[in-house]
Write a protein that holds these residues in place. Sequence first.
Motif, PDB file in Angstrom:
ATOM      1  N   SER A   1       0.844  -1.194   0.000  1.00 40.00           N
ATOM      2  CA  SER A   1       0.000   0.000   0.000  1.00 40.00           C
ATOM      3  C   SER A   1       0.874   1.236   0.000  1.00 40.00           C
ATOM      4  O   SER A   1       2.010   1.227   0.494  1.00 40.00           O
ATOM      5  CB  SER A   1      -0.930  -0.002   1.213  1.00 40.00           C
ATOM      6  OG  SER A   1      -0.205  -0.150   2.419  1.00 40.00           O
ATOM      7  N   LEU A   2       0.318   2.319  -0.551  1.00 40.66           N
ATOM      8  CA  LEU A   2       1.063   3.547  -0.784  1.00 40.66           C
ATOM      9  C   LEU A   2       0.263   4.764  -0.346  1.00 40.66           C
ATOM     10  O   LEU A   2      -0.970   4.755  -0.352  1.00 40.66           O
ATOM     11  CB  LEU A   2       1.356   3.719  -2.279  1.00 40.66           C
ATOM     12  CG  LEU A   2       2.152   2.645  -3.005  1.00 40.66           C
ATOM     13  CD1 LEU A   2       1.930   2.759  -4.507  1.00 40.66           C
ATOM     14  CD2 LEU A   2       3.629   2.785  -2.673  1.00 40.66           C
ATOM     15  N   GLU A   3       0.988   5.826  -0.031  1.00 41.89           N
ATOM     16  CA  GLU A   3       0.407   7.145   0.202  1.00 41.89           C
ATOM     17  C   GLU A   3       1.092   8.135  -0.734  1.00 41.89           C
ATOM     18  O   GLU A   3       2.316   8.158  -0.835  1.00 41.89           O
ATOM     19  CB  GLU A   3       0.604   7.586   1.658  1.00 41.89           C
ATOM     20  CG  GLU A   3       0.047   8.970   1.950  1.00 41.89           C
ATOM     21  CD  GLU A   3       0.357   9.424   3.370  1.00 41.89           C
ATOM     22  OE1 GLU A   3      -0.599   9.721   4.112  1.00 41.89           O
ATOM     23  OE2 GLU A   3       1.553   9.486   3.726  1.00 41.89           O
ATOM     24  N   ARG A   4       0.296   8.955  -1.439  1.00 39.57           N
ATOM     25  CA  ARG A   4       0.890   9.949  -2.329  1.00 39.57           C
ATOM     26  C   ARG A   4       1.469  11.092  -1.490  1.00 39.57           C
ATOM     27  O   ARG A   4       0.807  11.607  -0.570  1.00 39.57           O
ATOM     28  CB  ARG A   4      -0.145  10.501  -3.306  1.00 39.57           C
ATOM     29  CG  ARG A   4       0.499  11.302  -4.453  1.00 39.57           C
ATOM     30  CD  ARG A   4      -0.538  12.114  -5.198  1.00 39.57           C
ATOM     31  NE  ARG A   4      -1.516  11.308  -5.884  1.00 39.57           N
ATOM     32  CZ  ARG A   4      -1.422  10.923  -7.162  1.00 39.57           C
ATOM     33  NH1 ARG A   4      -0.364  11.262  -7.873  1.00 39.57           N
ATOM     34  NH2 ARG A   4      -2.395  10.209  -7.715  1.00 39.57           N
ATOM     35  N   THR A   5       2.691  11.479  -1.796  1.00 41.77           N
ATOM     36  CA  THR A   5       3.349  12.565  -1.067  1.00 41.77           C
ATOM     37  C   THR A   5       2.942  13.911  -1.659  1.00 41.77           C
ATOM     38  O   THR A   5       2.306  13.992  -2.704  1.00 41.77           O
ATOM     39  CB  THR A   5       4.867  12.429  -1.125  1.00 41.77           C
ATOM     40  OG1 THR A   5       5.314  12.692  -2.470  1.00 41.77           O
ATOM     41  CG2 THR A   5       5.316  11.028  -0.718  1.00 41.77           C
ATOM     42  N   GLY A   6       3.370  14.956  -0.990  1.00 39.79           N
ATOM     43  CA  GLY A   6       3.049  16.295  -1.471  1.00 39.79           C
ATOM     44  C   GLY A   6       3.664  16.629  -2.805  1.00 39.79           C
ATOM     45  O   GLY A   6       3.192  17.519  -3.521  1.00 39.79           O
TER      46      GLY A   6
ATOM     47  N   ARG B   1      -5.831  13.097   1.095  1.00 39.54           N
ATOM     48  CA  ARG B   1      -4.650  12.365   0.666  1.00 39.54           C
ATOM     49  C   ARG B   1      -5.068  11.111  -0.098  1.00 39.54           C
ATOM     50  O   ARG B   1      -6.070  10.489   0.221  1.00 39.54           O
ATOM     51  CB  ARG B   1      -3.761  11.985   1.858  1.00 39.54           C
ATOM     52  CG  ARG B   1      -3.098  13.200   2.504  1.00 39.54           C
ATOM     53  CD  ARG B   1      -2.228  12.815   3.676  1.00 39.54           C
ATOM     54  NE  ARG B   1      -1.557  13.982   4.224  1.00 39.54           N
ATOM     55  CZ  ARG B   1      -0.326  14.372   3.909  1.00 39.54           C
ATOM     56  NH1 ARG B   1       0.389  13.659   3.037  1.00 39.54           N
ATOM     57  NH2 ARG B   1       0.206  15.438   4.452  1.00 39.54           N
ATOM     58  N   ASP B   2      -4.246  10.756  -1.093  1.00 35.44           N
ATOM     59  CA  ASP B   2      -4.540   9.608  -1.939  1.00 35.44           C
ATOM     60  C   ASP B   2      -3.752   8.383  -1.485  1.00 35.44           C
ATOM     61  O   ASP B   2      -2.558   8.482  -1.161  1.00 35.44           O
ATOM     62  CB  ASP B   2      -4.175   9.908  -3.396  1.00 35.44           C
ATOM     63  CG  ASP B   2      -5.014  11.032  -3.986  1.00 35.44           C
ATOM     64  OD1 ASP B   2      -6.169  11.184  -3.553  1.00 35.44           O
ATOM     65  OD2 ASP B   2      -4.510  11.759  -4.861  1.00 35.44           O
ATOM     66  N   TYR B   3      -4.441   7.230  -1.500  1.00 31.96           N
ATOM     67  CA  TYR B   3      -3.829   5.954  -1.131  1.00 31.96           C
ATOM     68  C   TYR B   3      -4.173   4.931  -2.205  1.00 31.96           C
ATOM     69  O   TYR B   3      -5.212   5.011  -2.862  1.00 31.96           O
ATOM     70  CB  TYR B   3      -4.349   5.487   0.229  1.00 31.96           C
ATOM     71  CG  TYR B   3      -4.028   6.448   1.351  1.00 31.96           C
ATOM     72  CD1 TYR B   3      -2.857   6.319   2.092  1.00 31.96           C
ATOM     73  CD2 TYR B   3      -4.885   7.509   1.643  1.00 31.96           C
ATOM     74  CE1 TYR B   3      -2.551   7.220   3.100  1.00 31.96           C
ATOM     75  CE2 TYR B   3      -4.588   8.414   2.642  1.00 31.96           C
ATOM     76  CZ  TYR B   3      -3.415   8.265   3.375  1.00 31.96           C
ATOM     77  OH  TYR B   3      -3.110   9.164   4.365  1.00 31.96           O
TER      78      TYR B   3
END
Length: 355
Positions: free
Chosen positions: A50-55, A126-128
Amino acid sequence: MDDDSAQLPEHLTIRVTHTDDPVAAVAGLEAWAAREKYPDLMMMPPVFGSLERTGTGAWRILHFHATTPQAARDDLGHTFRAWALAEPGTPLAAPRTLGDAERAAYTAAYERLEWEALDEISVAGRDYRVFRAEQVLRSGPDGIEPPRPTDPDPAPVGQAHRLPSRVAGFVIDPAAGVTLVDGILRLDMTALVPTGRFIPEDVRAEARLASHLYPNVMVLPAHCAVAEHRDGRWGPMTGACETPQGARDSLAAYLREFAPRLDPDLGAEELARYAEAADRLDAERAVEVRAAHRRFRLVRVEPVVRLGPDGPELPRTSDWDPDVPLRVQEQRDRAAGIVYGEDGEDLGDGEPEGG
């Protein structure tokens, strides 16, 4: 002269840079030598995370090494729940301070993932997403490539499980600079698709499509697995371990504890040889060992993520994904007569004793 690379979108770019880091230079020499010695590429089943989009638009890894997409979705949901419930400053807290509204949003997202098999979700702005990575092994005349001397392996014997994850927090950024050798190795991987007569056509077709939809690749930090030599060839025996010592620990535990249970017909002499092999692994930190009539080797695995204009590749419809979200499974179980307690414990089929 115009720089054509400036006109390319980031997901199609491999940006080569120079480094004065001597460790990186040695690692590059090892990688180039491995490319010559182990020219053939093999593929294990994919892994998921799983991922989180950074700024900045890159993607930060939260979890990795799940064997199915649903397991990765579950990991993401558990992370949302931990963030929502944890007190600020605790090890489970989010990497930033959450207000009450954000905590409520992460709670709602967790509850949604208990019901829906979502590969993408936005929470509190935030996008995941859930992503997939191929597991690539290099092979040559002497078999599958073992770990390299420059692969990190800091854990003492039996302590690899205590190390923090090497890949959690890793940022997948196609715009990041790489060495010339790494750039060439990435190019080697761009056209990678599974082959072999036992690969279903839908798997091959979806892999070919993915090579067009996600034309670039990034290689994550290498991990390790155990392979066994059987019937004249090497085949993977275990799943991923983040370090060579983690794979040694797994193999030693198998030789000492699990092999005797799995094969009750083993004689005392064979059991002694298994135990001796486990002791050699511990004493020598070896990459290959024989136990009775069996031969094992630690093998190096390169996780390869495909990249497209929208980021890392999501799971494919052909990926093995047998499970459903938690609450959906509970609903099916209840319909089948399985009763759960308040804490989710299976209490049996609900029939009275003797009924």
